[in-house]
Write a protein that holds these residues in place. Structure first.
Motif, mmCIF file in Angstrom:
data_model
loop_
_atom_site.group_PDB
_atom_site.id
_atom_site.type_symbol
_atom_site.label_atom_id
_atom_site.label_comp_id
_atom_site.label_asym_id
_atom_site.label_seq_id
_atom_site.Cartn_x
_atom_site.Cartn_y
_atom_site.Cartn_z
ATOM 1 N N PRO A 1 0.819 -1.215 0.000
ATOM 2 C CA PRO A 1 0.000 0.000 0.000
ATOM 3 C C PRO A 1 0.852 1.263 0.000
ATOM 4 C CG PRO A 1 0.017 -0.993 2.186
ATOM 5 C CD PRO A 1 0.740 -1.948 1.274
ATOM 6 N N ASN A 2 0.452 2.240 -0.803
ATOM 7 C CA ASN A 2 1.136 3.529 -0.856
ATOM 8 C C ASN A 2 0.467 4.487 0.123
ATOM 9 O OD1 ASN A 2 0.952 6.462 -2.257
ATOM 10 N ND2 ASN A 2 2.965 5.543 -2.633
ATOM 11 N N ALA A 3 1.235 5.053 1.031
ATOM 12 C CA ALA A 3 0.679 5.876 2.100
ATOM 13 C C ALA A 3 -0.100 7.072 1.569
ATOM 14 C CB ALA A 3 1.788 6.347 3.040
ATOM 15 N N ALA A 4 0.423 7.767 0.556
ATOM 16 C CA ALA A 4 -0.241 8.955 0.021
ATOM 17 C C ALA A 4 -1.581 8.596 -0.620
ATOM 18 C CB ALA A 4 0.666 9.650 -0.988
ATOM 19 N N THR A 5 -1.616 7.458 -1.311
ATOM 20 C CA THR A 5 -2.860 7.004 -1.947
ATOM 21 C C THR A 5 -3.917 6.676 -0.891
ATOM 22 O OG1 THR A 5 -1.601 6.094 -3.794
ATOM 23 C CG2 THR A 5 -3.835 5.263 -3.492
ATOM 24 N N VAL A 6 -3.487 5.992 0.154
ATOM 25 C CA VAL A 6 -4.407 5.646 1.246
ATOM 26 C C VAL A 6 -4.917 6.914 1.933
ATOM 27 C CG1 VAL A 6 -4.618 4.482 3.481
ATOM 28 C CG2 VAL A 6 -3.365 3.385 1.618
ATOM 29 N N GLU A 7 -4.031 7.846 2.190
ATOM 30 C CA GLU A 7 -4.427 9.082 2.879
ATOM 31 C C GLU A 7 -5.451 9.869 2.076
ATOM 32 O OE1 GLU A 7 -0.903 11.301 3.797
ATOM 33 O OE2 GLU A 7 -0.048 9.642 4.973
ATOM 34 N N GLU A 8 -5.309 9.897 0.761
ATOM 35 C CA GLU A 8 -6.257 10.633 -0.074
ATOM 36 C C GLU A 8 -7.661 10.029 0.046
ATOM 37 O OE1 GLU A 8 -6.546 12.451 -4.622
ATOM 38 O OE2 GLU A 8 -5.075 10.876 -4.147
ATOM 39 N N PHE A 9 -7.727 8.716 0.023
ATOM 40 C CA PHE A 9 -9.026 8.058 0.173
ATOM 41 C C PHE A 9 -9.600 8.285 1.569
ATOM 42 C CE2 PHE A 9 -11.341 4.304 1.739
ATOM 43 C CZ PHE A 9 -12.430 4.323 0.879
ATOM 44 N N VAL A 10 -8.791 8.071 2.587
ATOM 45 C CA VAL A 10 -9.257 8.228 3.974
ATOM 46 C C VAL A 10 -9.738 9.652 4.227
ATOM 47 C CG1 VAL A 10 -8.480 8.282 6.378
ATOM 48 C CG2 VAL A 10 -7.928 6.319 4.928
ATOM 49 N N ASN A 11 -8.995 10.636 3.742
ATOM 50 C CA ASN A 11 -9.422 12.024 3.924
ATOM 51 C C ASN A 11 -10.788 12.270 3.301
ATOM 52 O OD1 ASN A 11 -7.027 12.592 5.233
ATOM 53 N ND2 ASN A 11 -6.042 13.520 3.449
ATOM 54 N N MET B 1 -2.085 -3.094 4.916
ATOM 55 C CA MET B 1 -3.125 -2.169 4.469
ATOM 56 C C MET B 1 -3.856 -1.553 5.659
ATOM 57 S SD MET B 1 -4.581 -0.766 1.914
ATOM 58 C CE MET B 1 -6.091 0.181 1.681
ATOM 59 N N ASN B 2 -4.205 -2.374 6.625
ATOM 60 C CA ASN B 2 -4.927 -1.861 7.781
ATOM 61 C C ASN B 2 -4.064 -0.921 8.613
ATOM 62 O OD1 ASN B 2 -7.512 -2.821 7.412
ATOM 63 N ND2 ASN B 2 -7.127 -4.772 8.424
ATOM 64 N N ARG B 3 -2.780 -1.167 8.664
ATOM 65 C CA ARG B 3 -1.896 -0.248 9.386
ATOM 66 C C ARG B 3 -1.838 1.106 8.682
ATOM 67 N NH1 ARG B 3 3.843 -1.899 10.710
ATOM 68 N NH2 ARG B 3 3.646 0.027 11.907
ATOM 69 N N GLU B 4 -1.784 1.090 7.353
ATOM 70 C CA GLU B 4 -1.774 2.364 6.619
ATOM 71 C C GLU B 4 -3.094 3.107 6.804
ATOM 72 O OE1 GLU B 4 0.659 3.897 5.291
ATOM 73 O OE2 GLU B 4 2.124 2.275 5.440
ATOM 74 N N ALA C 1 -4.414 -4.419 18.441
ATOM 75 C CA ALA C 1 -3.831 -3.498 19.423
ATOM 76 C C ALA C 1 -2.884 -2.511 18.745
ATOM 77 C CB ALA C 1 -3.093 -4.288 20.501
ATOM 78 N N ARG C 2 -2.118 -2.988 17.785
ATOM 79 C CA ARG C 2 -1.174 -2.116 17.088
ATOM 80 C C ARG C 2 -1.912 -1.054 16.272
ATOM 81 N NH1 ARG C 2 3.952 -4.321 13.503
ATOM 82 N NH2 ARG C 2 5.022 -2.306 13.311
ATOM 83 N N CYS C 3 -2.913 -1.482 15.505
ATOM 84 C CA CYS C 3 -3.657 -0.532 14.674
ATOM 85 C C CYS C 3 -4.508 0.413 15.520
ATOM 86 C CB CYS C 3 -4.524 -1.288 13.676
ATOM 87 S SG CYS C 3 -3.602 -2.107 12.357
ATOM 88 N N TYR C 4 -5.031 -0.078 16.627
ATOM 89 C CA TYR C 4 -5.785 0.773 17.547
ATOM 90 C C TYR C 4 -4.900 1.928 18.019
ATOM 91 C CZ TYR C 4 -8.561 2.059 21.692
ATOM 92 O OH TYR C 4 -9.295 2.756 22.639
ATOM 93 N N ALA C 5 -3.689 1.607 18.415
ATOM 94 C CA ALA C 5 -2.772 2.632 18.903
ATOM 95 C C ALA C 5 -2.375 3.589 17.782
ATOM 96 C CB ALA C 5 -1.539 1.982 19.509
ATOM 97 N N GLU C 6 -2.091 3.040 16.587
ATOM 98 C CA GLU C 6 -1.632 3.884 15.480
ATOM 99 C C GLU C 6 -2.733 4.800 14.946
ATOM 100 O OE1 GLU C 6 2.056 1.327 13.615
ATOM 101 O OE2 GLU C 6 0.035 0.931 12.848
ATOM 102 N N SER C 7 -3.989 4.424 15.155
ATOM 103 C CA SER C 7 -5.102 5.262 14.683
ATOM 104 C C SER C 7 -5.518 6.319 15.699
ATOM 105 C CB SER C 7 -6.315 4.381 14.355
ATOM 106 O OG SER C 7 -6.802 3.747 15.529
#
Length: 391
Positions: A93-103, A132-135, A179-185
């Motif tokens: 997964p590309n971080a910038a691509t994911v961020e655009e969708f999430v935003n 993917m879920n981490r991104e 637990a990891r994704c919970y913290a990162e989000s």
């Protein structure tokens, strides 16, 4: 305010929420086109706060949800939507691509002025989705910081197959990933649901599945110190987990929807189902149901404590054959069932639920089978596994 969380679907469910669940602290509403939002939200009133779900879990299998699927058409407006449904993209997964969708999807959620928003996540399957879920989690944290959203983020753990949590060796990596994704989000709440669990099916496998689900919640609670914990919707396991203090809120269906479905799934029109109140269960509305009620009343006699409810059911059967009246009857019963347990102090709710289910179990053992109910044909079969796990 009551601790239950109604999961709103169509316009009819909004009317039932307003009629029976207006005391809800939080109501969960899916992200939808503006015309649907404007049509439904006024029906819910202003007393309850809103939890908006961006319905990203439908990316689980985007190929089966394409074409004219209303969810697919709506979600296609968000940048990179189809790319995020690609298994090849999940692997790298590309971080910038994911961020655009999430935003895009989370900004759309803000139009509801929500108190809670679900963190975009793919449902649990195997480790191929972890990156993917981490991104998605990290992009959500960035969005919250930049957007100024002052509400709470709710992290979803959506189980898709019982094999994912049946054994501790299977649960361990999933607890660690959550637990990891919970913290990162930067989430403040945790919502857990097993979409494969049909807990009023009467299936013998529930004897193994329900304890495993309880253990999964315990293990998640040990790893994730969340101020908000939600479970469901289910028929009864949401109440079991809540009464035992493993979650703070039982998520509930509104006259239907007692098993969770991923966004964009093909809608089904099930046969109308109604509550048999003293048995704490549902049943299909079929011609032979009237005969079953008559047989049950003959067995119990007019002075039995359950007789009045069964007599009322017998009288109402002609009116309950339609989907709308059936859903209304079921929603009303379910609210009363919740209220009955909620009357007790938190420390006494598990015992109160056990006693409630035990009474239904003992009654069901004395009554005829329900021929139309398949694996749940024994009258007591729905409450039995719930009763065994309520303490």
């Amino acid at each position: 305010m009551a601790e239950h969380i109604p999961f709103v679907g169509g316009k009819e469910s909004c009317n039932l929420v307003a009629k029976y669940y207006a005391d809800s602290e939080i109501i969960r509403v899916p992200l939808e086109p503006e015309d649907s939002r404007c049509e439904k939200l006024p029906l819910l009133g202003k007393q309850s706060r809103l939890w908006i779900d961006p319905r990203v879990d439908g990316l689980d299998d985007i190929d089966s949800r394409g074409g004219n699927n209303p969810w697919f058409v709506f979600m296609s407006q968000f940048s990179n939507f189809e790319k995020l449904g690609s298994r090849d993209f999940w692997a790298k997964p590309n971080a910038a691509t994911v961020e655009e969708f999430v935003n895009g999807v989370l900004n759309a959620c803000l139009a509801y002025t929500p108190s809670w928003i679900t963190v975009p996540q793919l449902p649990i399957e195997d480790s191929s989705r972890n990156r993917m879920n981490r991104e998605l989690a990290k992009a959500t944290a960035k969005w919250k910081s930049a957007s100024g959203f002052v509400g709470k983020l709710i992290f979803p753990v959506v189980i898709t197959n019982q094999k994912q949590i049946n054994l501790k060796t299977e649960r361990n990596p999933r607890v660690k990933q959550a637990a990891r994704c919970y913290a990162e989000s930067n989430s403040e709440g945790l919502w857990v649901v097993d979409k494969s669990l049909d807990d009023d099916s009467g299936s013998k496998t529930l004897r193994q599945r329900l304890p495993s689900l309880i253990d999964f919640h315990k293990e998640l609670n040990d790893e994730i110190r969340s101020s908000i914990r939600v479970a469901g919707p289910y028929w009864g396991m949401n109440f079991v987990l809540w009464a035992r203090g493993l979650v703070d809120y039982p998520a509930i269906g509104i006259g239907s929807g007692y098993q969770y479905s991923l966004a964009g799934g093909h809608p089904q029109t099930p046969s109308p189902r109604i509550a048999i109140v003293p048995l704490r269960r549902r049943t299909k509305v079929v011609p032979q149901l009237g005969k079953w009620v008559d047989q049950s009343l003959n067995i119990l006699g007019p002075t039995h404590p359950a007789a009045a409810d069964l007599q009322q059911l017998r009288k109402s059967l002609p009116l309950l054959s339609g989907p709308e009246t059936a859903r209304g009857q079921l929603a009303k019963f379910y609210k009363h069932w919740y209220d009955r347990i909620a009357l007790h102090p938190k420390a006494g709710r598990s015992l109160a639920l056990f006693q409630d289910l035990s009474a239904a179990f003992a009654l069901g053992k004395a009554l005829p089978i329900l021929e139309s109910e398949g694996t749940a044909r024994r009258a007591e079969s729905v409450v039995e596994p719930l009763m065994l796990n309520s303490l």
